[in-house]
Design a protein around this motif. Structure first.
Motif, PDB file in Angstrom:
ATOM      1  N   HIS A 195       0.777  -1.243   0.000  1.00  0.00           N
ATOM      2  CA  HIS A 195       0.000   0.000   0.000  1.00  0.00           C
ATOM      3  C   HIS A 195       0.813   1.301   0.000  1.00  0.00           C
ATOM      4  O   HIS A 195       0.262   2.352  -0.279  1.00  0.00           O
ATOM      5  N   ASP A 241      -4.550  -0.986   7.936  1.00  0.00           N
ATOM      6  CA  ASP A 241      -3.170  -1.022   8.432  1.00  0.00           C
ATOM      7  C   ASP A 241      -2.936   0.214   9.311  1.00  0.00           C
ATOM      8  O   ASP A 241      -3.610   1.233   9.157  1.00  0.00           O
ATOM      9  N   PHE A 242      -1.990   0.136  10.230  1.00  0.00           N
ATOM     10  CA  PHE A 242      -1.702   1.290  11.085  1.00  0.00           C
ATOM     11  C   PHE A 242      -1.210   2.494  10.272  1.00  0.00           C
ATOM     12  O   PHE A 242      -1.346   3.643  10.687  1.00  0.00           O
ATOM     13  N   HIS A 243      -0.618   2.217   9.111  1.00  0.00           N
ATOM     14  CA  HIS A 243      -0.021   3.294   8.305  1.00  0.00           C
ATOM     15  C   HIS A 243      -0.905   3.680   7.124  1.00  0.00           C
ATOM     16  O   HIS A 243      -1.591   2.833   6.560  1.00  0.00           O
ATOM     17  N   ASP A 328      -0.417  -4.175  12.369  1.00  0.00           N
ATOM     18  CA  ASP A 328       0.460  -3.284  13.134  1.00  0.00           C
ATOM     19  C   ASP A 328      -0.356  -2.321  14.001  1.00  0.00           C
ATOM     20  O   ASP A 328       0.203  -1.443  14.667  1.00  0.00           O
ATOM     21  N   GLY A 369       0.785  -4.791   6.621  1.00  0.00           N
ATOM     22  CA  GLY A 369       1.833  -4.913   7.642  1.00  0.00           C
ATOM     23  C   GLY A 369       1.438  -5.736   8.866  1.00  0.00           C
ATOM     24  O   GLY A 369       0.460  -6.478   8.851  1.00  0.00           O
ATOM     25  N   TYR A 371       3.860  -6.811  12.660  1.00  0.00           N
ATOM     26  CA  TYR A 371       5.228  -7.294  12.859  1.00  0.00           C
ATOM     27  C   TYR A 371       5.472  -8.092  14.131  1.00  0.00           C
ATOM     28  O   TYR A 371       6.609  -8.477  14.389  1.00  0.00           O
TER      29      TYR A 371
HETATM   30 ZN    ZN Z   1       1.764  -0.713   8.382  1.00  0.00          ZN
END
Ligand code: ZN
Ligand code: OKS
Length: 391
Positions: A195, A241-243, A328, A369, A371
């Motif tokens: 992404h 996603d967190f981002h 994430d 993501g 992790y």
């Molecule tokens: Zn991410």
């Protein structure tokens, strides 16, 4: 649930910097192995091992139309810059050939093109020098290339395309049912993720935009099935996603047939996008929707935002849904800072599927993501539980 996996996704193994220290990249093959392990334990999942294609007997069902490698190439060149793809394919070997690194080493960009350099026409062109080219085609140092990277990037892209095929092309499910069946949900175990990647730049562990490819593949398969008609499906992309998925947002920014909705950390990586005022351009105005939320956001606050995001998607009345799913957002994640726990992923998926319209919409759940590989499998399992719970 149909799960798509390809063992070549494990071939990409890189390093990244923390300060001046090199460490194995957090985006590692162990992530996929951890998720696959948990999914294999649950027999409700039909896992499609794409790498077994050469032994069709090993496939869980007979295929109507084998996925062609040419198609993946075609869709890649349609969606990404050709010389960028050539770079991804050849850079590592070129560094090895020039004696810059050993075959098992990872290569990283070092010199980036200064965005302030607007005077030199040469700065627009990819440099001849293979060392310089690494920086020309990347926006950060978290997208190194290893010997097996290109194979993994291709495998990841292939998974995205195959996911779109399974949603659109009727597939005979041997033994389970004599009828031709179209899948309702496909889980695409893409790696590397996609992404952050735009048409010609890697970054944030992303090299090729898998969600973009999936949308193009949906177009391809739908139009191949109904020749003479031009079908432009409405696709909603929900990025959890967190981002912020800057690459996905960018690609569809002027497109009113693709709604991009993202919930992500405020003022976090990739830093220069993901703000509320980014709502789309030209005819795409109103079809991009960002929900940046502060660090330490609790599960309760998160779900309230998700509910608003889902209302937005419901109003759009999409034909397909793609969930760019990153774990994430997990409370222990080293690259995220929300306060979500394993059971919250069940609530999250339930919320996505809670409306009548979205409960039955064909969907691709696509991995981005996440992790903490010790918890990835359980987090995915929790999400899938919530997802199926409403069907
Ligand atoms: Zn991410
Ligand atoms: C640190 C990497 C910076 C964060 C990258 C975030 C990747 C990600 N070297 N995107 O969704 O998870």
């Amino acid at each position: 649930m149909w799960v798509i996996y390809h063992k070549d996704t494990l071939l990409h193994q890189t390093v990244e910097l923390i300060g001046a220290k090199l460490i194995p990249a957090l985006e590692s093959p162990a992530r996929i192995e951890a998720i696959l392990k948990v999914l294999e334990e649950d027999e409700e999942n039909t896992i499609q091992y794409l790498h077994d294609k050469q032994n069709p007997d090993n496939l869980p069902f007979p295929k109507c139309e084998p996925l062609s490698h040419d198609l993946v190439q075609e869709l890649l060149t349609k969606t990404h810059d050709f010389s960028y793809l050539e770079h991804l394919k050849t850079a590592h070997a070129a560094w090895v050939a020039q004696g810059l690194v050993e075959e098992d080493d990872c290569i990283l960009p070092e010199c980036f093109r200064p965005p302030t350099n607007t005077t030199g026409s040469r700065s627009e062109q990819p440099p001849e020098d293979i060392f310089a080219r690494m920086g020309y085609y990347a926006f950060d140092m978290s997208s190194g290339l290893s010997k097996g990277s290109w194979k993994a990037i291709l495998a990841s892209a292939t998974i995205a395309v195959e996911a779109a095929r399974l949603l659109t092309v009727p597939t005979m499910v041997a033994l389970q049912s004599p009828y031709f069946k179209i899948q309702n949900t496909v889980l695409a175990l893409c790696r590397p993720p996609g992404h952050h990647c735009d048409t010609k730049m890697s970054g944030g562990y992303c090299y090729v935009n898998n969600a973009v490819l999936a949308v193009e593949a949906l177009h391809h398969y739908l139009n191949g099935q109904y020749p003479g008609l031009l079908l432009i499906p409405k696709v909603a992309i929900l990025d959890l996603d967190f981002h912020h998925g800057n690459g996905t947002q960018d690609y569809f920014y002027s497109n009113s047939a693709v709604l991009y909705v993202s919930i992500h950390g405020l003022n976090e990586f990739p830093y220069y996008s993901g703000f509320e005022e980014e709502t789309g351009r030209d005819s795409g105005r109103g079809f991009n929707c960002n929900y940046p939320i502060p660090v330490k956001t609790s599960a309760e606050e998160y779900m309230a935002v998700l509910k608003a995001a889902m209302d937005k998607i419901q109003d759009f009345q999409p034909d397909f849904l793609i969930v760019s799913l990153g774990f994430d957002t997990f409370r222990l994640d080293p690259l995220g800072s929300f306060d979500l726990d394993t059971e919250d992923y069940e609530t999250m998926a339930r919320c996505v599927r809670s409306s009548d319209e979205l409960r039955s919409i064909p969907a691709i759940i696509m991995l981005e993501g996440g992790y903490v590989f010790e918890n990835l499998g359980e987090n995915m399992k929790s999400f899938l539980k919530g997802w199926k719970g409403n069907v």
